[in-house]
Design a protein around this motif. Structure first.
Motif, PDB file in Angstrom:
ATOM      1  N   VAL A   1      -9.910  -4.061  -6.155  1.00  0.00           N
ATOM      2  CA  VAL A   1     -10.133  -3.537  -4.808  1.00  0.00           C
ATOM      3  C   VAL A   1     -11.606  -3.782  -4.440  1.00  0.00           C
TER       4      VAL A   1
ATOM      5  N   VAL B   1     -10.225  -4.943   0.834  1.00  0.00           N
ATOM      6  CA  VAL B   1      -9.277  -6.037   0.581  1.00  0.00           C
ATOM      7  C   VAL B   1      -8.859  -6.070  -0.895  1.00  0.00           C
ATOM      8  N   GLY B   2      -7.583  -6.412  -1.062  1.00  0.00           N
ATOM      9  CA  GLY B   2      -7.083  -6.658  -2.422  1.00  0.00           C
ATOM     10  C   GLY B   2      -6.934  -8.151  -2.646  1.00  0.00           C
ATOM     11  N   SER B   3      -7.262  -8.934  -1.620  1.00  0.00           N
ATOM     12  CA  SER B   3      -7.002 -10.375  -1.654  1.00  0.00           C
ATOM     13  C   SER B   3      -8.218 -11.192  -2.060  1.00  0.00           C
TER      14      SER B   3
ATOM     15  N   LEU C   1      -8.413 -12.579   2.345  1.00  0.00           N
ATOM     16  CA  LEU C   1      -7.441 -12.820   3.425  1.00  0.00           C
ATOM     17  C   LEU C   1      -7.348 -11.622   4.378  1.00  0.00           C
ATOM     18  N   PRO C   2      -8.083 -11.639   5.498  1.00  0.00           N
ATOM     19  CA  PRO C   2      -7.936 -10.549   6.473  1.00  0.00           C
ATOM     20  C   PRO C   2      -6.679 -10.722   7.331  1.00  0.00           C
TER      21      PRO C   2
ATOM     22  N   SER D   1      -6.605  -6.944  11.979  1.00  0.00           N
ATOM     23  CA  SER D   1      -7.759  -6.152  11.538  1.00  0.00           C
ATOM     24  C   SER D   1      -8.803  -6.056  12.648  1.00  0.00           C
TER      25      SER D   1
ATOM     26  N   ALA E   1     -10.908   2.178   4.119  1.00  0.00           N
ATOM     27  CA  ALA E   1      -9.644   1.512   4.482  1.00  0.00           C
ATOM     28  C   ALA E   1      -9.030   2.151   5.727  1.00  0.00           C
ATOM     29  N   SER E   2      -9.631   3.236   6.205  1.00  0.00           N
ATOM     30  CA  SER E   2      -9.077   3.919   7.375  1.00  0.00           C
ATOM     31  C   SER E   2      -9.499   3.198   8.654  1.00  0.00           C
ATOM     32  N   LYS E   3      -8.912   3.606   9.774  1.00  0.00           N
ATOM     33  CA  LYS E   3      -9.273   2.999  11.065  1.00  0.00           C
ATOM     34  C   LYS E   3     -10.292   3.860  11.814  1.00  0.00           C
TER      35      LYS E   3
ATOM     36  N   LYS F   1     -16.044   5.406   9.892  1.00  0.00           N
ATOM     37  CA  LYS F   1     -15.599   5.386   8.494  1.00  0.00           C
ATOM     38  C   LYS F   1     -16.723   5.135   7.485  1.00  0.00           C
TER      39      LYS F   1
ATOM     40  N   HIS G   1      -2.201 -13.874   8.617  1.00  0.00           N
ATOM     41  CA  HIS G   1      -3.520 -13.639   8.029  1.00  0.00           C
ATOM     42  C   HIS G   1      -4.420 -14.870   8.235  1.00  0.00           C
TER      43      HIS G   1
ATOM     44  N   PHE H   1      -5.340  -1.781  -7.984  1.00  0.00           N
ATOM     45  CA  PHE H   1      -4.247  -1.378  -7.096  1.00  0.00           C
ATOM     46  C   PHE H   1      -2.962  -2.027  -7.595  1.00  0.00           C
TER      47      PHE H   1
END
Ligand SMILES: Cc1cc2nc3c(=O)[nH]c(=O)nc-3n(C[C@H](O)[C@H](O)[C@H](O)COP(=O)(O)O)c2cc1C
Length: 183
Positions: A29, A46-48, A62-63, A67, A96-98, A102, A138, A159
């Motif tokens: 993460v 991101v986990g990517s 990768l967004p 987003s 990670a929230s909107k 944040k 993405h 994750f």
């Protein structure tokens, strides 16, 4: 290499099943950060994240096209990837929230290129924006690495199957210790 055009069957894959099957693969993460105008920080979890090339040194993430944070990072033209530690789940959930605010309560300093390095991260990778490729819903974003450092070190946040956890080695010794002692 010849790439095949997508067959009609690939369009029929149920999104829930897609997520469920791909959720069997664990990821680290990271928080991708950038500084906007008026020194306002932007961030997305991101986990990517992955390394992409050693020569030249490139990394990628990768967004999602939806987003709200990615366009802010793209606008900055540079970003810092912060690898989160197993004790930073709270930082992860907040970023990670909107929520508009944040980043509030998250301590950081600036990287050599001027992007936020989050306090107590495991490591950071300081990049400028190298390329953006389209990939369905993405983007594949490639960053050119200018600097990188192990910050706090320690265990990363992991994750897996929709939950957070941490890495546990299978043996008593870590892989590095095992290779050093084997003959
Ligand atoms: C563990 C984890 C991994 C995530 N990985 C990605 C990712 O690779 N790409 C992405 O666009 N969003 C990813 N997200 C979602 C974003 O962190 C974030 O929720 C989303 O970008 C909404 O915020 P935004 O509109 O401010 O960007 C991930 C969230 C979590 C909790």
């Amino acid at each position: 290499m010849t790439l095949q055009a997508p067959s009609p069957e690939t369009d029929l894959i149920d999104p829930k099943r897609f997520r469920q099957v791909l959720g069997q693969y664990p990821t680290g993460v990271c928080v991708v950060t950038a500084l906007q105008a008026h020194d306002q920080p932007a961030a997305m979890v991101v986990g990517s994240f992955t390394s992409a090339s050693l020569d030249p040194p490139l990394v990628a993430f990768l967004p999602d096209r939806s987003s709200a944070s990615w366009p802010k990072i793209q606008q900055a033209g540079k970003f810092c990837v912060n690898i989160l530690g197993a004790d930073q789940e709270d930082v992860c959930r907040r970023l990670a929230s909107k929520a508009a605010d944040k980043f509030e309560g998250t301590a950081y300093r600036l990287s050599p290129l001027g992007s936020p390095i989050i306090e107590h991260s495991v490591a950071w990778v300081d990049c400028d924006l190298h390329a953006v490729h389209e990939a369905g819903d993405h983007y594949i974003v490639v960053g050119r690495v200018h600097d990188l450092e192990i910050e706090q070190g320690g265990l990363p946040l992991v994750f897996f199957q929709g939950s957070y956890g941490q890495f546990t080695p299978l043996g008593l010794a870590s892989p590095l210790e095992r290779s050093a002692t084997s003959v």
